[in-house]
Design a protein around this motif. Structure first.
Motif: not given
Ligand code: ADP
Ligand code: ZN
Length: 734
Positions: A1-8, A34-37, A50-54
């Motif tokens: 599952m692609p996860i975006l991290l709020p970093v540079a 299902g898992v919400a984007p 760390r916190i990430g976003v799906v």
């Protein structure tokens, strides 16, 4: 599952999603399975969690695929945090592609309410349990608690303990005894604005404009320029569009320059809709931010009024964006992500298929051109609603009518102030320069006091008794002796800032009540609102201020506006300098005579024959626009051409210079793209970092971002201390 991290970082990372974690995922909006984007998760990243976003699809360069058995797993969902709407994901991608800022940094901006994401933050407070019998044992500490809680307010346990000067155990004891109860905090609902609370009768021109706006709202994406002098009723007109959004049940966002988040605007909103809107700006406390963020996500926030960052809230169903004072420079953000919020608002509206209204008395050249070529719809409101005439503006030629030595107000301006005071009206003096004096010299040796870390003079702030650098915040008390030659009491202040103008006013008009407005002297939004209210109520005779006074206020008693230095801002290399001076002076002089007419503006200038000055004085906006548009077209400047700045900085001067030259050398050849520089920045050193600039110019239709991306990909990685900043559509050239 692609996860975006709020970093540079400009890409998503693949993570496994264990079965037992899935169960804790928050509900998708709309209840789909299902898992919400957009859902927030905790993931291991390096040695940290760390916190990430799906994300709903991989983004950016994924490199070589990692075999499944090597993938790390999502640790948990932040089940209490509402997921980012899918439109927010698309918007973040768009902003990242446009600005070249890493996607992670854009998403980080979208998380501008840190409290929301702090796991385990107390979400409960305590309150006195009305009607509960007093426990048998009432110690003095317990009595203090009951007294402190007697107002019925909900407080955090720690806050109540502090108020009662007791330990948390005392509070717990009272909860156990039933005297206090735990209640969820943040349950207080935002009031819902009522679209029909107090309708106003619109003039014919206003009603026409309102009809066009409300018709536009039925048609998906559109951009409409609302163009009319201050006081023509632009706000009343776009309030109709807001009312329509409320009726349709969609959210509306009104963006204002931060400074203009005035109580006057809030009062007007309340008068029209029966309750205040939800505010979003930098002065909010952490819990207020969290509440506002959640309310935008849940849809509870029906109308948000905010500064530029309000655009990045996770609106559940945004249906209208208004950008008021759309020409205002404060919509351009220069930070980790460089963006122009007005332009991003148009992009957001296009993605969300909703209308945008750009409102201004002095729209920027880019917007004018878009309106003229038909990309934007244009609505004009003629004249002021009150019928009051616009102020007459006249120049004061400082070469013929100079102030006495050591003074800054010419005899003509001083006489006008006198007259205004005699009539019992208010006058405003405008100088866009904080502090007392922009330069301090040693009389004995000529030494100039400058910042040790920046290419900048130190500005004297006499109220605070400091010399300050306006670029890095360095400050020191004014030295008793010259640091160069050691002469005592030899310091002289050169040139005026607002504090010095206030000093002159106080000396000339000792009985006049003076109000001085400068951002460094007014620490809080609340305090500023109070001062403005007092001025509105007539509790000041002469107001001296920086651009803080230029915007959004309506001072009924104000009839005379004096511009202390009309030339300030002209004659720089900035392609928008003329436009900005025109807008600012127009806005400031437009403060005069809003109620009763008979306003006048007096502009002190050493070059009253300058085309900008002439345009302001004659009020000939069309002539100014025509010449400015011609000039932009000839120079391939925005919006006819596109600009990007590359700024290289480093502590060591030659390191910055060498890298900047490398960057230049590696520019991919392109016949229609011009690369200028590198040149040392006008402010060559800031915070001890040496700065070199390159400017890239491209025709409008060319994909400037693609060119830059290809270029950046070939660059050697900047070594440790080197930094390369990309600024698309730069507004600062310093
Ligand atoms: P702008 O936004 O163009 O500066 P405003 O909407 O603030 O103009 O209007 C200026 C003043 O005139 C405000 O005090 C506003 O309440 C008043 N006004 C404008 N139009 C009307 C109207 N149709 N009925 C009553 N008052 C109006
Ligand atoms: Zn400095």
């Amino acid at each position: 599952m692609p996860i975006l991290l709020p970093v540079a970082l400009d890409q998503t990372y693949d993570y496994l999603l264990p079965e037992d974690v899935v169960g804790s995922a928050p509900d998708s909006p709309g209840g789909s399975r299902g898992v919400a984007p957009g859902a927030f998760v905790l993931v291991p990243f390096g040695a940290q969690t760390r916190i990430g976003v799906v994300w709903d699809a991989p983004f950016g360069d994924q490199g070589n695929p990692v075999p499944d058995q090597k993938l790390k797993a999502v640790a948990a969902f932040l089940a209490e945090v509402p997921p980012l709407p899918v439109l927010s994901l698309r918007f973040a991608e768009w902003v990242s592609r446009y600005t070249l800022a890493p996607l992670g940094m854009v998403v980080r901006m979208m998380m501008g309410a840190p409290r929301v994401f702090e796991p385990g933050k107390p979400r409960f407070g305590v309150q006195l349990n009305a009607g509960a019998p007093e426990p048998a044992r009432m110690t003095p500490a317990r009595q203090r608690v009951v007294k402190a809680a007697a107002d019925g307010q909900v407080r955090a346990k720690s806050a109540l303990a502090a108020a009662a000067q007791c330990s948390a155990a005392v509070i717990d004891g009272l909860i156990e005894a039933g005297m206090l109860i735990e209640v969820a905090v943040g349950e207080r609902r935002f009031p819902v604005p009522n679209p029909t609370h107090a309708k106003v009768e619109l003039t014919e021109a206003q009603a026409h404009a309102a009809r066009v706006l409300t018709a536009a709202a039925e048609g998906g994406f559109s951009v409409t320029l609302l163009d009319g002098v201050t006081g023509s009723g632009k706000t009343e007109v776009y309030f109709e569009a807001v009312a329509q959004a409320l009726e349709k049940g969609v959210q509306a966002l009104i963006m204002l320059p931060e400074i203009a988040l005035t109580s006057q605007f809030m009062d007007r909103f309340k008068a029209r809709f029966g309750c205040p809107p939800l505010e979003w700006h930098s002065a909010l406390s952490a819990p207020e931010r969290a509440r506002a963020w959640n309310a935008a996500a849940s849809g509870e926030a029906r109308v948000v009024v905010g500064a530029r960052s309000a655009l990045f809230l996770p609106y559940r169903q945004l249906g209208l964006i208004v950008v008021d004072e759309e020409h205002d420079g404060s919509f351009k953000q220069e930070g980790r992500v460089h963006y122009q919020a007005r332009d991003m608002a148009v992009a957001r509206a296009s993605l969300g298929k909703l209308p945008v209204v750009l409102s201004s008395a002095t729209p920027c050249i880019e917007t004018h051109v878009n309106a003229r070529t038909g990309r934007y719809r244009s609505l004009a409101l003629p004249g002021r609603y009150s019928g009051a005439a616009l102020p007459t503006v006249s120049p004061i030629d400082m070469r013929k009518d100079p102030p006495e030595p050591g003074k800054w107000l010419s005899p003509t301006l001083a006489a006008a102030l006198n007259e205004t005071l005699d009539e019992g009206r208010q006058a405003l003096l405008f100088l866009n320069r904080r502090g007392y004096a922009p330069l301090t010299l040693c009389r004995a040796c000529g030494h100039r006091f400058d910042c040790p870390q920046c290419t900048a003079w130190l500005v004297e702030h006499r109220y605070r008794n400091r010399l300050n650098c306006h670029h890095c915040g360095f400050s020191l008390p004014p030295p008793a002796k010259c640091s160069s030659c050691g002469a005592a009491d030899s310091l002289v202040a050169c040139g005026p800032g607002v504090e010095r103008i206030a000093e002159e006013v106080a000396a000339r008009f000792p009985s006049a009540r003076l109000a001085l407005l400068s951002s460094d002297l007014v620490p809080s939004l609340v305090e500023m609102r109070n001062i403005i209210k007092r001025i509105e109520a007539g509790e000041a005779d002469i107001i001296v201020g920086t651009q803080m006074v230029a915007k959004g206020h309506n001072f009924p008693g104000l009839t005379t506006v004096g511009i202390v230095d009309g030339d300030l801002g002209l004659g720089s290399a900035d392609p928008r300098a003329a436009e900005r001076t025109f807008q600012l002076l127009h806005q400031v002089t437009g403060r005069a005579g809003r109620m009763h007419g008979k306003g006048r503006g007096l502009v002190q200038s050493y070059s009253p024959e300058h085309p900008v000055m002439r345009a302001i004085i004659t009020g000939d906006r069309e002539a100014f626009l025509a010449s400015e548009i011609r000039h932009r077209q000839a120079g391939m400047l925005p919006p006819f051409g596109r600009l990007a700045a590359l700024i290289v900085s480093a502590r060591a001067k030659d390191l910055a210079e060498l890298y900047a030259r490398d960057v230049r050398r590696l520019a991919p050849p392109a016949t229609r793209i011009q690369v200028l520089g590198p040149a040392e920045a006008p402010i060559a050193v800031v915070r001890g970092r040496h700065r070199w600039r390159l400017l890239v110019k491209a025709p409008r239709e060319l994909d400037l971002q693609a060119y830059l991306r290809a270029w950046l990909a070939t660059l050697p990685k900047p070594m440790a201390d080197l930094r390369l900043t990309v600024d698309i559509d730069p507004y600062s050239f310093l």
